[in-house]
Design an enzyme around this catalytic site. Structure first.
Site, PDB file in Angstrom:
ATOM      1  N   ASP A  77      55.359 -39.494 -18.001  1.00 53.83           N
ATOM      2  CA  ASP A  77      54.822 -38.812 -19.180  1.00 53.83           C
ATOM      3  C   ASP A  77      55.777 -37.672 -19.555  1.00 53.83           C
ATOM      4  O   ASP A  77      55.966 -36.740 -18.772  1.00 53.83           O
ATOM      5  CB  ASP A  77      53.430 -38.268 -18.788  1.00 53.83           C
ATOM      6  N   HIS A  80      52.566 -41.185 -21.700  1.00 55.84           N
ATOM      7  CA  HIS A  80      51.435 -40.413 -22.238  1.00 55.84           C
ATOM      8  C   HIS A  80      50.609 -41.222 -23.250  1.00 55.84           C
ATOM      9  O   HIS A  80      49.627 -40.726 -23.779  1.00 55.84           O
ATOM     10  CB  HIS A  80      51.996 -39.156 -22.932  1.00 55.84           C
ATOM     11  N   SER A  89      44.798 -35.614 -23.006  1.00 54.41           N
ATOM     12  CA  SER A  89      45.759 -34.574 -23.386  1.00 54.41           C
ATOM     13  C   SER A  89      45.029 -33.338 -23.927  1.00 54.41           C
ATOM     14  O   SER A  89      44.229 -32.752 -23.207  1.00 54.41           O
ATOM     15  CB  SER A  89      46.759 -35.164 -24.388  1.00 54.41           C
TER      16      SER A  89
END
Ligand SMILES: N[C@@H](CCC(=O)N[C@@H](CSC=O)C(=O)NCC(=O)O)C(=O)O
Length: 284
Positions: A228, A262, A150
């Site tokens: 996600d 995620h 991320s």
């Protein structure tokens, strides 16, 4: 050991998962970092992979949730994971949100007051930390790679693209690929760099950097979950990065995974494959 203090040490898969603290010159505060030392490092110097975590993380999230130690042990590779920002500086606003300030250094060198003195995560991760690791641990200084998740996936991509040759390979889980075009990135870059000259933001954006990359070949590996929420919220924009890579003839492998979100469950599912990807270059 020069300037570092051991915080914890746990034996795992024949090696050691350790956490150290040190006084960072670059960031002007005490910083923690994690290092996994595989059994092979007791006999010889080993390659090293740097891991950069995402928003809200410390050095502990990856260590406790990704399950990387088994693969690092099997492949004889060290893994180093720093914290995600300076901490405890009492800069006004540093604790106001989870996506800016503490836990959200974005791996850039800030140029705007009051952040510019301490929020220098790019220099910390690419210079000060590797020097400290090379000096204190049995790692091969010319055999390093980088990966992240991320915000840390964005960090890994820009560290590799801005330092041709420093890393043998780069990979990312659900990276923020085009920060100048997403809400998280715009907020962070405005805060750390200001909006007077937005053209400067491109120097910290992987999708822009790949267009002018001229270093040794990099085969970039990205894994992305289709469930996600941050992908759906247009925070990650992998399609922009892949398009830029295609236009620039930069090899990129993007795996889109049905059902994955995620979280660190997603990372744990594919971390072994990422370590294997890096070993193809680190063992060469
Ligand atoms: N506000 C939420 C969400 C924070 C979150 O999901 N952080 C991710 C990284 S997101 C992009 O950089 C993360 O890795 N969290 C740590 C974890 O262990 O899952 C919140 O504060 O939870």
């Amino acid at each position: 050991m020069g300037g570092i203090t051991q915080v914890s040490s746990n034996r795992v898969f024949g090696g050691y998962q350790k956490i150290f603290s040190h006084d960072s010159k670059e960031l002007g505060c005490k910083m923690n970092f994690a290092i996994y030392l595989p059994p092979a490092s007791e006999e010889k110097k080993v390659p090293v992979i740097y891991w950069l975590s995402g928003l809200t993380c410390t050095e502990k999230n990856f260590v406790e949730k990704a399950g990387a130690q088994r693969y690092a042990s099997e492949n004889g590779v060290a893994i180093v994971g720093p914290d995600t920002s300076p901490r405890g500086l009492n800069i006004p606003g540093e604790e106001d949100g989870w996506d800016f300030g503490t836990g959200a250094g974005f791996y850039v060198d800030a140029t705007r007051e009051p952040w510019s003195k301490n929020y220098r995560m790019f220099s910390y991760v690419t210079k000060e930390l590797p020097e400290l690791i090379n000096e204190n641990f049995p790692v091969l200084p010319n055999s390093q790679s980088i990966m992240g998740h991320s915000m840390g996936g964005h960090g890994a991509l820009i560290c590799a693209l801005k330092n041709p040759g420093q890393y043998r390979s780069v990979s990312a889980f659900a990276p923020i690929c085009n920060p100048i075009k997403c809400p998280w990135g715009k907020k962070a870059f405005d805060g750390y760099m200001g909006s007077v000259d937005c053209n400067k933001w491109a120097d910290w954006d992987a999708t822009e950097l790949v267009k002018k990359y001229q270093g040794p070949p990099l085969e970039i590996l990205i894994d992305q979950g289709k469930e996600d929420q941050f992908l759906k919220d247009l925070q990650l924009l992998p399609e922009n990065f892949v398009q830029a890579c295609t236009n620039s003839q930069m090899p990129v492998i993007l795996h889109m995974h049905e059902g994955y979100d995620h979280s660190y469950y997603f990372i744990a599912s594919f971390i072994g494959q990422h370590i294997q990807h890096h070993m193809r270059y680190l063992a060469a």
